[in-house]
Design an enzyme around this catalytic site. Structure first.
Site, PDB file in Angstrom:
ATOM      1  N   ARG A   1      -4.654  21.462 -32.458  1.00 12.14           N
ATOM      2  CA  ARG A   1      -5.392  20.154 -31.584  1.00 12.14           C
ATOM      3  C   ARG A   1      -4.517  20.000 -30.349  1.00 12.14           C
ATOM      4  NH1 ARG A   1      -5.778  16.129 -34.894  1.00 12.14           N
ATOM      5  NH2 ARG A   1      -5.631  14.499 -33.497  1.00 12.14           N
TER       6      ARG A   1
ATOM      7  N   GLU B   1     -16.471  10.733 -36.055  1.00 10.92           N
ATOM      8  CA  GLU B   1     -16.765   9.781 -37.008  1.00 10.92           C
ATOM      9  C   GLU B   1     -16.903   8.792 -35.684  1.00 10.92           C
ATOM     10  OE1 GLU B   1     -13.531   8.886 -39.435  1.00 10.92           O
ATOM     11  OE2 GLU B   1     -14.726   7.018 -40.344  1.00 10.92           O
TER      12      GLU B   1
ATOM     13  N   LYS C   1      -7.360   7.675 -32.847  1.00  9.09           N
ATOM     14  CA  LYS C   1      -8.131   6.388 -32.627  1.00  9.09           C
ATOM     15  C   LYS C   1      -7.557   5.088 -33.119  1.00  9.09           C
ATOM     16  CE  LYS C   1     -11.867   8.937 -33.901  1.00  9.09           C
ATOM     17  NZ  LYS C   1     -13.146   9.284 -34.458  1.00  9.09           N
TER      18      LYS C   1
HETATM   19  P1  ATP Z   1      -8.330  10.601 -34.616  1.00  9.90           P
HETATM   20  O1  ATP Z   1      -6.883  11.249 -35.417  1.00  9.90           O
HETATM   21  O2  ATP Z   1      -8.057  10.262 -33.203  1.00  9.90           O
HETATM   22  O3  ATP Z   1      -8.961   9.433 -35.308  1.00  9.90           O
HETATM   23  P2  ATP Z   1     -10.381  12.290 -35.587  1.00  9.90           P
HETATM   24  O4  ATP Z   1      -9.989  13.833 -35.753  1.00  9.90           O
HETATM   25  O5  ATP Z   1     -10.012  11.564 -36.834  1.00  9.90           O
HETATM   26  O6  ATP Z   1      -9.441  11.696 -34.582  1.00  9.90           O
HETATM   27  P3  ATP Z   1     -13.030  12.645 -35.429  1.00  9.90           P
HETATM   28  O7  ATP Z   1     -13.995  11.734 -34.957  1.00  9.90           O
HETATM   29  O8  ATP Z   1     -13.113  13.022 -36.862  1.00  9.90           O
HETATM   30  O9  ATP Z   1     -11.637  12.174 -35.235  1.00  9.90           O
HETATM   31  O10 ATP Z   1     -13.088  14.026 -34.592  1.00  9.90           O
HETATM   32  C1  ATP Z   1     -14.115  14.691 -34.197  1.00  9.90           C
HETATM   33  C2  ATP Z   1     -13.717  16.099 -33.889  1.00  9.90           C
HETATM   34  O11 ATP Z   1     -12.645  16.218 -32.772  1.00  9.90           O
HETATM   35  C3  ATP Z   1     -13.023  17.057 -35.033  1.00  9.90           C
HETATM   36  O12 ATP Z   1     -13.595  18.150 -35.276  1.00  9.90           O
HETATM   37  C4  ATP Z   1     -11.493  16.840 -34.807  1.00  9.90           C
HETATM   38  O13 ATP Z   1     -10.927  18.003 -35.118  1.00  9.90           O
HETATM   39  C5  ATP Z   1     -11.619  16.812 -33.154  1.00  9.90           C
HETATM   40  N1  ATP Z   1     -10.455  16.396 -32.726  1.00  9.90           N
HETATM   41  C6  ATP Z   1      -9.880  15.338 -32.768  1.00  9.90           C
HETATM   42  N2  ATP Z   1      -8.823  15.146 -32.033  1.00  9.90           N
HETATM   43  C7  ATP Z   1      -8.288  16.321 -31.553  1.00  9.90           C
HETATM   44  C8  ATP Z   1      -7.433  16.804 -30.630  1.00  9.90           C
HETATM   45  N3  ATP Z   1      -6.200  15.976 -30.315  1.00  9.90           N
HETATM   46  N4  ATP Z   1      -7.540  17.952 -30.168  1.00  9.90           N
HETATM   47  C9  ATP Z   1      -8.594  18.796 -30.560  1.00  9.90           C
HETATM   48  N5  ATP Z   1      -9.655  18.237 -31.214  1.00  9.90           N
HETATM   49  C10 ATP Z   1      -9.422  17.097 -31.816  1.00  9.90           C
END
Ligand code: ATP
Ligand code: MG
Length: 560
Positions: free
Chosen positions: A262, A36, A272
Site C-alpha cells: 500500500r 467501501e 478512513k
Molecule cells: P482504509 O484503511 O483507509 O479504511 P480501506 O482499504 O479499508 O482503506 P477500501 O475502501 O476498502 O478502504 O479500499 C478500496 C481499495 O483501495 C482496496 O482495494 C484497498 O486495498 C485500496 N487501498 C486502500 N488504501 C490504500 C493504500 N494506502 N495504498 C494502496 N491501495 C489502497
C-alpha cells in the site's frame, strides 16, 4: 498522454498479467476497484485506482467500479457519489461496469445455503467474545465450537430463520467450517454472516443478516468475471480463505488475488477512520479541506489529475511496505504547474509604495509575459501608477549587505517595470510600524534596464494600488508535524496536528486580470508559489486562492 509502448511502467503485476495473456490463460484482464463507501477516497486509493484502471486502459479491457457495501452501519449514499466523482476526475471510466456487492445479496445467500448443504458451514450460537476466545492464538490452536457438528437440516432451518428475523442481533452467526487448528487464524471457521438490524443505503430494511467482507469479496469478483483481484498486502493472509470459498463452491470463475504494498505517505494519516475523526471533530473543514490527502482535498488544493497519476507512476509498485516522502507528491504537482500555470503578480502581505516623482492620475500599461519560458502563452498588460503595493518582506529599514531588495537609499527593479529607489519611510506615530515608503523612479528604465548600464541586483513584484484586486489567500503547511503521526503506540495521532497548518491572509493585493479567474484555475504568483481558485468559497469577481505548493521545496532548506 499516449506514451510509446516501451516506456510503460512494467511492474510485477503487469508482468503476471502479460504472461497470463501470452499463455492464453486469459484473453483480456478484467480488474476492479472495490471501495467501501464509508469515506472519501484518499491518495492511497488513487494508487489502487491508477493500477486497476491503468491496466484496463493499457489492454483495452475493463475495470469495474464495485462498491463493497456490506456494512450498512458505516456506509452512506453521499460517499458513493463522492467516490464516483473522484474516480472520474482522476481520468478513469468504468463504462457500464458499475456494481454494488449489495446487488449480489440474493446470490450470496444462495451460495451460503450451498455451503451449508455441502457440510461446509454451520450456524453458531457463541457470543462474539466466546468466538474470540475459542479462536486460539498464533501459537495455540483454536477450539471447536459446540455448534460445529450441527446436522445440515438444522443449519438450513436456522439460517433461514436468521434471515427471517427470528433472532436477536449477535445471537447467531453463520460460520465457514474449515479448520480450527489452522496456523492461519483467518481459516479458523470465520464468520461469514451476521445478524444486524441496520438500514442499508441500497437494500433498505430488506435484510437483517449481512455477509462478511472476506466472503463477499471473492464471490463478487467471481460473479463479475474478474481475472486479477489486486489488493494490498494486509490481505495476503486472507488469500487462503478467498481461494477456499471459491474452490468449495466450485465457481466457474476463480480470479487470482495478487497483493501489492500500500502507499504510505509521510506527514499524513491514511486510514478512513482517522480521516473521519479529523472531519467530525472539526480539525479540518471537511473531507475536501485542502490540507487533507483525500482526492477531493488535493483537487481543492490545486492538484491536477495528471500530477496524481504521475505521482502514482513514479512511486512504482512493490511487494514490500515502504514510505514515500511527501516531497515526492509535492514535486509531482510543482513539475506539472511549472509547465502549465500562467505567471501573475500578487502581493500577499502588502506594503504601500508611493512614487513621488510619478504624475498623480497617470496610468501606464506595462507588458508582462504570461510564461517567460513559453512565449506561445502570450502576454498581458499590467497597469502602473503612482501608488503601488510591494511585499512587506521585500523592504528592510536596516538591511544586511546580502539583502538585494529595497531599503533606504537602495534601488531595485520592479518586475516588467522601472527601477525605483527608496527615499524615505513613513511610520505610524504610535506603534512605530511602517505605513508606507516613498520612492522615486527612473523614467529611463522602463522595461527593466538602464541606458547608463547601471545594474540593480534585485527584482521584486508589485501591483498598482488603485487597480489591484483585494483577495483572500490561504497558505497551507503540512497537517501533521511529524513524519509518522499514526505509528506511535503511546500517543494519539491528533497530538501531532500542526496548529499552524492554515494561514489565512485577507488583504492580499493581486493584479486585476485575476478578477476573472475561474474555479480551480491555477496560477504561479511570481516568487510566491502556485495558487488555485477555491471552487467553494470564491464568488464571481472575488476569487479566493489556495496555495497549492511553494515554488521550491522549502522544507528541504529548513532540514539542511
Ligand atoms: P482504509 O484503511 O483507509 O479504511 P480501506 O482499504 O479499508 O482503506 P477500501 O475502501 O476498502 O478502504 O479500499 C478500496 C481499495 O483501495 C482496496 O482495494 C484497498 O486495498 C485500496 N487501498 C486502500 N488504501 C490504500 C493504500 N494506502 N495504498 C494502496 N491501495 C489502497
Ligand atoms: Mg478495506
Amino acid at each position: 498522454m499516449t506514451q510509446p509502448e516501451q516506456s510503460k511502467p512494467v511492474d510485477f503485476i503487469r508482468q503476471i498479467i502479460s504472461e497470463d495473456l501470452k499463455s492464453g490463460k486469459h484473453s483480456q484482464p478484467v480488474t476492479r476497484f472495490p471501495p467501501e463507501p464509508n469515506g472519501f477516497l484518499h491518495i492511497g486509493h488513487a494508487k489502487s485506482i491508477c493500477l486497476n484502471f491503468g491496466i484496463a486502459q493499457e489492454n483495452n479491457s475493463s475495470c469495474h467500479l464495485r462498491f463493497d457495501d456490506t456494512n450498512p452501519s458505516k456506509e452512506e449514499e453521499a460517499y458513493v457519489a463522492s467516490i464516483q466523482k473522484d474516480v472520474r476526475w482522476l481520468g478513469f471510466d468504468w463504462g457500464k461496469n458499475l456494481f454494488f456487492a449489495s446487488d449480489y445479496f440474493d446470490q450470496l445467500f444462495d451460495f451460503a445455503v450451498q455451503l451449508i448443504t455441502l457440510g461446509k458451514a454451520y450456524v453458531c450460537e457463541l457470543s462474539a467474545d466466546e468466538i474470540r476466545s475459542y479462536r486460539g492464538t498464533l501459537t495455540e490452536p483454536g477450539q471447536d465450537s459446540p455448534w460445529r457438528e450441527r446436522p445440515v437440516a438444522e443449519n438450513l432451518d436456522l439460517f433461514q430463520r436468521m434471515k427471517a428475523g427470528e433472532f436477536a442481533d449477535g445471537s447467531h452467526v453463520l460460520r465457514a467450517k474449515i479448520d480450527m487448528a489452522s496456523p492461519n487464524l483467518n481459516m479458523r471457521d470465520p464468520v461469514i454472516y451476521r445478524i444486524m438490524r441496520a438500514h442499508h443505503h441500497r437494500t433498505g430494511d430488506r435484510w437483517c443478516i449481512y455477509p462478511m467482507y472476506d466472503y463477499t469479496h471473492c464471490l463478487s469478483d467471481a460473479i463479475e468475471g474478474i481475472t486479477h483481484s489486486l489488493c494490498t498486502l494486509e490481505f495476503e493472509n486472507h488469500r487462503p480463505l478467498y481461494d477456499w470459498v471459491l474452490e468449495t463452491l466450485a465457481t466457474p470463475c476463480h480470479p487470482q488475488q495478487i497483493e501489492f504494498a500500500r502507499l504510505n505517505l509521510t506527514y499524513t494519516v491514511m486510514s478512513k477512520r482517522k480521516l473521519l475523526q479529523l472531519v467530525q471533530e472539526g480539525h479540518v473543514s471537511g473531507w475536501d479541506d485542502p490540507r487533507m490527502l483525500t482526492v477531493s482535498g488535493l483537487r481543492r488544493r490545486g492538484y491536477t489529475p495528471a500530477s496524481i497519476r504521475n505521482f502514482c507512476e513514479v512511486i512504482g509498485l512493490g511487494k514490500k511496505e515502504s514510505w514515500i516522502d511527501m516531497t515526492v507528491l509535492e514535486n509531482a504537482i510543482r513539475e506539472d504547474l511549472n509547465e502549465s500555470a500562467p505567471r501573475v503578480l500578487g502581493v500577499l502581505k502588502p506594503l504601500k509604495v508611493i512614487i513621488d516623482n510619478y504624475p498623480g492620475g497617470q496610468v501606464e500599461e506595462l507588458i508582462a509575459q504570461n510564461h517567460p519560458q513559453q512565449p506561445e502563452q502570450g502576454s498581458r498588460t499590467l497597469p502602473f501608477s503612482r501608488e503601488l503595493y510591494i511585499e512587506q518582506d521585500d523592504f528592510m529599514e536596516d538591511p544586511p549587505k546580502k539583502f538585494f531588495r529595497l531599503g533606504p537609499g537602495r534601488e531595485v527593479r520592479l518586475r516588467y517595470g522601472y527601477y525605483i529607489k527608496c527615499e524615505s519611510v513613513l511610520k505610524d506615530e504610535h506603534s512605530g510600524e511602517i505605513r508606507e515608503i516613498h520612492c522615486t523612479y527612473d523614467p529611463e528604465t522602463r522595461g527593466g534596464s538602464s541606458p547608463d548600464g547601471r545594474k540593480v541586483k534585485g527584482t521584486i513584484h508589485w501591483v498598482s494600488a488603485a487597480h489591484s484586486l483585494t483577495c483572500q489567500v490561504r497558505l497551507y503547511d503540512r497537517l501533521f508535524l511529524t513524519e509518522h503521526p499514526d505509528t506511535d503506540k503511546e500517543r494519539n495521532f491528533k497530538e501531532f496536528l500542526n496548529p499552524d497548518s492554515l494561514t489565512q491572509l485577507n488583504q492580499c493585493k493581486l493584479e486585476p486580470s485575476l478578477a476573472d479567474a475561474k474555479a480551480e484555475e491555477a496560477f504561479q504568483f511570481e516568487r510566491n508559489g502556485y495558487f488555485s481558485v477555491d471552487p467553494i468559497d470564491s464568488r464571481p469577481g472575488a476569487p479566493v486562492f489556495n496555495r497549492t505548493v511553494t515554488l521550491r521545496d522549502s522544507w528541504a532548506k529548513i532540514n539542511k
